[in-house]
Design an enzyme around this catalytic site. Structure first.
Site, short mmCIF file in Angstrom:
data_model
loop_
_atom_site.label_atom_id
_atom_site.label_comp_id
_atom_site.label_asym_id
_atom_site.label_seq_id
_atom_site.Cartn_x
_atom_site.Cartn_y
_atom_site.Cartn_z
CG HIS A 165 0.17 0.02 -0.41
ND1 HIS A 165 -0.73 0.56 0.77
CD2 HIS A 165 0.13 1.07 -1.11
CE1 HIS A 165 -1.34 1.57 0.42
NE2 HIS A 165 -0.93 2.16 -0.68
CD GLU A 225 -0.40 7.95 -4.25
OE1 GLU A 225 -0.57 6.79 -4.38
OE2 GLU A 225 0.30 8.41 -3.06
CG ASP A 256 -4.33 5.32 -4.12
OD1 ASP A 256 -5.13 4.72 -3.91
OD2 ASP A 256 -3.16 5.10 -3.60
#
Length: 248
Positions: free
Chosen positions: A42, A142, A168
């Site tokens: 990310h 997650e 998440d």
């Protein structure tokens, strides 16, 4: 060596980096964190940024982890060849996913990592078996699927620990937002299940945290390693605080 420290269960605190700024990484590394993790999934980081960041860490004698883009041999091998002390692997949802991650981290005959350590040979042993022992394979939990399979994932040989992605995971359990308070109890039970699975398998339990205060709480709950916040979060917080002070 970071692998020895983490595997021993010693309290280990890391810092999270999202931006391409090796000079800032060099400064953060001097603060005293046990490791710095570069977020290639990310974060705003390409391969050159990872390489520069890991090199900056070496100048300070600090270990680097990489959260790779995906559970694929190419990304995992590239991060390890660049000199990462281990990889955090996202979206591991089954024991088969975990076995694939382990295989990508280890050389034959144990795994299928391609021999070409390039920069890694400057920091880690050249012999395959010794190199395997020096790097960490850290799947993430997650998703609801990953949580349901967490006991099987933790038991996969070669998995050194599990790392919880709290945002998440909370969303995967039904939360309307990464911090949805309506799911606090469900989320806390999920954390306990991951910790218990790690304890049963004899591996380490880690989690990402938004602050040092939250990291301290997670350690008290039984986690042994935590990453704290991120460089961009702290930059914004510091800038906002100083602006507020200046405005009176």
């Amino acid at each position: 060596m970071l692998a020895d420290q983490l595997r021993s269960g010693a309290r280990t605190i890391g810092y999270w980096v999202l931006s391409d700024n090796p000079q800032a990484v060099e400064r953060v590394a001097g603060v005293g964190y046990d490791y710095v993790c570069f977020d290639a999934q990310h974060g705003l980081l390409d391969y050159r940024a990872l390489l520069n960041g890991l090199t900056a860490l070496d100048a300070r004698g600090t270990a680097g982890l990489v959260r790779v883009q995906d559970n694929q041999q190419f990304w995992i091998g590239q991060a390890l060849d660049a000199g990462a002390a281990g990889v955090i692997i996202p979206m591991v949802n089954s024991a088969d996913d975990a076995r694939a991650a382990v295989a990508a981290c280890r050389y034959p005959p144990t795994g299928r990592r391609s021999m070409g350590p390039v920069r890694a040979e400057l920091r880690f042993p050249a012999r395959p078996a010794e190199a395997d022992a020096a790097v960490l394979c850290l799947p993430m939990i997650e998703t609801a699927e990953g949580l349901e399979a967490v006991e099987e994932i933790a038991a996969v040989p070669g998995v050194d620990g599990l790392y919880i992605g709290p945002s998440d995971l909370r969303l995967g359990l039904g939360g309307a937002a990464p911090d949805d308070p309506a799911y606090d109890d469900v989320f806390d039970r999920a954390l306990e299940r991951v910790r218990a699975a790690c304890a049963s398998a004899g591996i380490i339990a880690g989690i990402h945290t938004p602050s040092g205060a939250v990291a301290s709480r997670r350690f008290a709950e039984g986690f042994t390693w935590c990453s704290v916040a991120s460089d961009l979060t702290h930059l914004e917080e510091a800038a906002r605080s100083h602006l507020g002070d200046a405005r009176g």
